[in-house]
Design a protein around this motif. Structure first.
Motif, PDB file in Angstrom:
ATOM      1  N   VAL A   3     -66.240  17.727  71.641  1.00  0.00           N
ATOM      2  CA  VAL A   3     -66.562  18.893  70.827  1.00  0.00           C
ATOM      3  C   VAL A   3     -68.076  19.032  70.726  1.00  0.00           C
ATOM      4  O   VAL A   3     -68.811  18.064  70.916  1.00  0.00           O
ATOM      5  N   THR A   4     -68.512  20.226  70.410  1.00  0.00           N
ATOM      6  CA  THR A   4     -69.937  20.426  70.171  1.00  0.00           C
ATOM      7  C   THR A   4     -70.308  19.876  68.790  1.00  0.00           C
ATOM      8  O   THR A   4     -69.442  19.723  67.916  1.00  0.00           O
ATOM      9  N   ALA A   5     -71.574  19.611  68.608  1.00  0.00           N
ATOM     10  CA  ALA A   5     -72.039  19.134  67.307  1.00  0.00           C
ATOM     11  C   ALA A   5     -71.763  20.174  66.223  1.00  0.00           C
ATOM     12  O   ALA A   5     -71.378  19.818  65.104  1.00  0.00           O
ATOM     13  N   ASP A   6     -71.930  21.446  66.558  1.00  0.00           N
ATOM     14  CA  ASP A   6     -71.655  22.502  65.576  1.00  0.00           C
ATOM     15  C   ASP A   6     -70.187  22.490  65.163  1.00  0.00           C
ATOM     16  O   ASP A   6     -69.861  22.617  63.980  1.00  0.00           O
ATOM     17  N   TYR A  15     -62.040  16.260  62.558  1.00  0.00           N
ATOM     18  CA  TYR A  15     -62.410  15.384  63.673  1.00  0.00           C
ATOM     19  C   TYR A  15     -62.442  13.920  63.255  1.00  0.00           C
ATOM     20  O   TYR A  15     -62.172  13.039  64.072  1.00  0.00           O
ATOM     21  N   CYS A  16     -62.727  13.641  62.002  1.00  0.00           N
ATOM     22  CA  CYS A  16     -62.607  12.260  61.505  1.00  0.00           C
ATOM     23  C   CYS A  16     -61.159  11.800  61.615  1.00  0.00           C
ATOM     24  O   CYS A  16     -60.889  10.676  62.042  1.00  0.00           O
ATOM     25  N   ALA A  19     -60.311  11.199  65.246  1.00  0.00           N
ATOM     26  CA  ALA A  19     -60.973   9.996  65.766  1.00  0.00           C
ATOM     27  C   ALA A  19     -60.219   8.721  65.416  1.00  0.00           C
ATOM     28  O   ALA A  19     -60.423   7.686  66.057  1.00  0.00           O
ATOM     29  N   LYS A  20     -59.344   8.769  64.446  1.00  0.00           N
ATOM     30  CA  LYS A  20     -58.542   7.588  64.108  1.00  0.00           C
ATOM     31  C   LYS A  20     -57.528   7.287  65.203  1.00  0.00           C
ATOM     32  O   LYS A  20     -57.118   6.145  65.385  1.00  0.00           O
ATOM     33  N   ALA A  21     -57.131   8.296  65.973  1.00  0.00           N
ATOM     34  CA  ALA A  21     -56.159   8.110  67.060  1.00  0.00           C
ATOM     35  C   ALA A  21     -56.861   7.938  68.407  1.00  0.00           C
ATOM     36  O   ALA A  21     -56.468   7.091  69.208  1.00  0.00           O
ATOM     37  N   ASP A  22     -57.888   8.745  68.663  1.00  0.00           N
ATOM     38  CA  ASP A  22     -58.630   8.709  69.923  1.00  0.00           C
ATOM     39  C   ASP A  22     -60.087   9.040  69.644  1.00  0.00           C
ATOM     40  O   ASP A  22     -60.367   9.911  68.806  1.00  0.00           O
ATOM     41  N   PRO A  23     -61.008   8.398  70.360  1.00  0.00           N
ATOM     42  CA  PRO A  23     -62.420   8.708  70.142  1.00  0.00           C
ATOM     43  C   PRO A  23     -62.716  10.192  70.365  1.00  0.00           C
ATOM     44  O   PRO A  23     -62.105  10.844  71.213  1.00  0.00           O
ATOM     45  N   VAL A  24     -63.655  10.707  69.584  1.00  0.00           N
ATOM     46  CA  VAL A  24     -64.112  12.085  69.707  1.00  0.00           C
ATOM     47  C   VAL A  24     -65.571  12.037  70.171  1.00  0.00           C
ATOM     48  O   VAL A  24     -66.419  11.439  69.505  1.00  0.00           O
ATOM     49  N   ILE A  25     -65.847  12.640  71.313  1.00  0.00           N
ATOM     50  CA  ILE A  25     -67.200  12.677  71.856  1.00  0.00           C
ATOM     51  C   ILE A  25     -67.870  13.951  71.348  1.00  0.00           C
ATOM     52  O   ILE A  25     -67.344  15.046  71.528  1.00  0.00           O
ATOM     53  N   PRO A  32     -72.903  14.594  76.282  1.00  0.00           N
ATOM     54  CA  PRO A  32     -72.380  13.632  75.305  1.00  0.00           C
ATOM     55  C   PRO A  32     -73.521  12.943  74.565  1.00  0.00           C
ATOM     56  O   PRO A  32     -74.510  12.540  75.178  1.00  0.00           O
ATOM     57  N   ASP A  33     -73.385  12.851  73.248  1.00  0.00           N
ATOM     58  CA  ASP A  33     -74.442  12.260  72.425  1.00  0.00           C
ATOM     59  C   ASP A  33     -73.926  11.157  71.514  1.00  0.00           C
ATOM     60  O   ASP A  33     -74.558  10.119  71.383  1.00  0.00           O
ATOM     61  N   THR A  34     -72.777  11.378  70.897  1.00  0.00           N
ATOM     62  CA  THR A  34     -72.264  10.479  69.866  1.00  0.00           C
ATOM     63  C   THR A  34     -70.750  10.367  70.001  1.00  0.00           C
ATOM     64  O   THR A  34     -70.103  11.301  70.442  1.00  0.00           O
ATOM     65  N   VAL A  35     -70.224   9.211  69.614  1.00  0.00           N
ATOM     66  CA  VAL A  35     -68.771   9.022  69.626  1.00  0.00           C
ATOM     67  C   VAL A  35     -68.302   8.717  68.210  1.00  0.00           C
ATOM     68  O   VAL A  35     -68.848   7.842  67.551  1.00  0.00           O
ATOM     69  N   MET A  36     -67.300   9.454  67.767  1.00  0.00           N
ATOM     70  CA  MET A  36     -66.635   9.173  66.488  1.00  0.00           C
ATOM     71  C   MET A  36     -65.372   8.398  66.833  1.00  0.00           C
ATOM     72  O   MET A  36     -64.629   8.793  67.738  1.00  0.00           O
ATOM     73  N   MET A  37     -65.144   7.283  66.143  1.00  0.00           N
ATOM     74  CA  MET A  37     -63.942   6.496  66.430  1.00  0.00           C
ATOM     75  C   MET A  37     -63.474   5.763  65.187  1.00  0.00           C
ATOM     76  O   MET A  37     -64.210   5.641  64.206  1.00  0.00           O
ATOM     77  N   ASP A  38     -62.247   5.269  65.247  1.00  0.00           N
ATOM     78  CA  ASP A  38     -61.659   4.506  64.158  1.00  0.00           C
ATOM     79  C   ASP A  38     -62.516   3.281  63.861  1.00  0.00           C
ATOM     80  O   ASP A  38     -62.968   2.586  64.778  1.00  0.00           O
ATOM     81  N   PHE A  39     -62.759   3.015  62.585  1.00  0.00           N
ATOM     82  CA  PHE A  39     -63.637   1.910  62.202  1.00  0.00           C
ATOM     83  C   PHE A  39     -63.095   0.555  62.659  1.00  0.00           C
ATOM     84  O   PHE A  39     -63.854  -0.302  63.120  1.00  0.00           O
TER      85      PHE A  39
END
Length: 60
Positions: A3-6, A15-16, A19-25, A32-39
């Protein structure tokens, strides 16, 4: 999922949850800049990486 940052900012909670199921780029300027993922998954990766992970400086 990418997804875009916006988009990530506008729908952060969604998206949080995703991200618990699959990483979100998160992309900035189409790259690609950042990955959101399950802690817990993040912690497991840090443990696997050992002392080479910058978030875990060597003891001593």
């Amino acid at each position: 999922m990418q997804v875009t940052a916006d988009e990530a900012e506008k729908h952060f909670e969604y998206y949080c949850d995703q991200a618990k199921a699959d990483p979100v780029i998160v992309e900035i300027d189409g790259r690609p800049d950042t990955v959101m993922m399950d802690f817990e998954a993040f912690q497991a990766l840090r443990q696997q990486a050992g002392p080479i992970c910058p978030a875990d400086p060597p003891a001593g």
